[in-house]
Design a protein around this motif. Structure first.
Motif, mmCIF file in Angstrom:
data_model
loop_
_atom_site.group_PDB
_atom_site.id
_atom_site.type_symbol
_atom_site.label_atom_id
_atom_site.label_comp_id
_atom_site.label_asym_id
_atom_site.label_seq_id
_atom_site.Cartn_x
_atom_site.Cartn_y
_atom_site.Cartn_z
ATOM 1 N N ASP A 127 10.917 5.318 -3.649
ATOM 2 C CA ASP A 127 9.474 5.202 -3.855
ATOM 3 C C ASP A 127 8.978 6.312 -4.789
ATOM 4 O OD1 ASP A 127 6.831 4.001 -3.118
ATOM 5 O OD2 ASP A 127 6.516 6.011 -2.264
ATOM 6 N N GLN A 176 4.301 5.676 2.485
ATOM 7 C CA GLN A 176 4.617 7.102 2.620
ATOM 8 C C GLN A 176 4.444 7.571 4.062
ATOM 9 O OE1 GLN A 176 5.919 9.455 0.452
ATOM 10 N NE2 GLN A 176 6.383 7.582 -0.660
ATOM 11 N N ASN A 218 0.841 -1.180 0.000
ATOM 12 C CA ASN A 218 0.000 0.000 0.000
ATOM 13 C C ASN A 218 0.894 1.254 0.000
ATOM 14 O OD1 ASN A 218 -1.598 2.171 0.885
ATOM 15 N ND2 ASN A 218 -2.951 0.834 2.043
ATOM 16 N N PRO A 219 0.889 2.009 -1.081
ATOM 17 C CA PRO A 219 1.765 3.186 -1.187
ATOM 18 C C PRO A 219 1.502 4.253 -0.127
ATOM 19 C CG PRO A 219 0.846 2.627 -3.333
ATOM 20 C CD PRO A 219 0.188 1.747 -2.322
ATOM 21 N N GLU A 220 0.247 4.440 0.244
ATOM 22 C CA GLU A 220 -0.064 5.458 1.250
ATOM 23 C C GLU A 220 0.527 5.083 2.608
ATOM 24 O OE1 GLU A 220 -2.648 4.105 -0.714
ATOM 25 O OE2 GLU A 220 -2.481 5.754 -2.139
ATOM 26 N N ARG A 231 7.448 5.998 -8.611
ATOM 27 C CA ARG A 231 6.127 6.548 -8.935
ATOM 28 C C ARG A 231 6.205 7.562 -10.078
ATOM 29 N NH1 ARG A 231 5.914 7.834 -3.612
ATOM 30 N NH2 ARG A 231 5.615 9.998 -4.185
#
Length: 125
Positions: A29, A6, A1-3, A33
Motif C-alpha cells: 500500500d 491503514q 478507502n486508504p485510511e 502511494r
C-alpha cells in the motif's frame, strides 16, 4: 478507502506484529502511494518472516531501488528469487527496473536481452 486500510493494517500488526501478509499488504500500500522508503521495512519483514511470500521480496527490491537505498541488497534479493526460478518474468522485470534506474548499462542490456528471449512484450524498450 486508504485510511480504513491503514487502520486495519495497524490493528492487525498490533495484535500480530510478525504477520507476514499484513506487513506485505501495508508495505505494498505504501509503495503504491509513492512512499518506497516507508514501504521497505514492511516488505522486507514480510519476506523474512515468510520466505514463501516471493512477491514481497521482489516488491522490497523495487521499493529499495525507488528510494535509492540498499540497491546492492535489492539486486541480491532479486537474484535470490531468480536462483529459485530462472524463468520468473516478474523477477526479471524487477531486475530490469533496478538496472534502468541505477545501471550499469551493460547489466541492463543483458537483462533486457533475457527478457526478449523469454518473449516478454515490451521488454528492452
Amino acid at each position: 478507502n486508504p485510511e480504513k486500510a491503514q487502520a486495519a493494517y495497524r490493528h492487525a500488526l498490533e495484535l500480530l506484529p510478525n504477520h507476514a501478509r499484513a506487513r506485505y499488504n501495508r508495505g505494498l500500500d505504501a509503495l503504491q502511494r509513492g512512499e518506497p522508503a516507508a514501504a521497505l521495512p514492511d516488505l522486507e519483514a514480510a519476506f523474512r518472516h515468510d520466505p514463501f511470500l516471493r512477491d514481497a521480496r521482489l516488491q522490497a527490491a523495487r521499493a529499495a531501488s525507488a528510494a535509492g537505498v540498499r540497491v546492492d541488497e535489492a539486486i541480491a534479493w532479486v537474484e535470490e528469487a531468480l536462483a529459485d526460478n530462472d524463468a520468473d518474468p516478474a523477477a526479471w522485470l524487477a531486475l530490469e527496473a533496478i538496472y534502468a534506474r541505477h545501471g550499469p548499462p551493460e547489466k541492463l542490456a543483458a537483462v533486457r536481452a533475457r527478457l526478449r528471449e523469454m518473449g516478454i512484450p515490451g521488454a528492452g524498450s
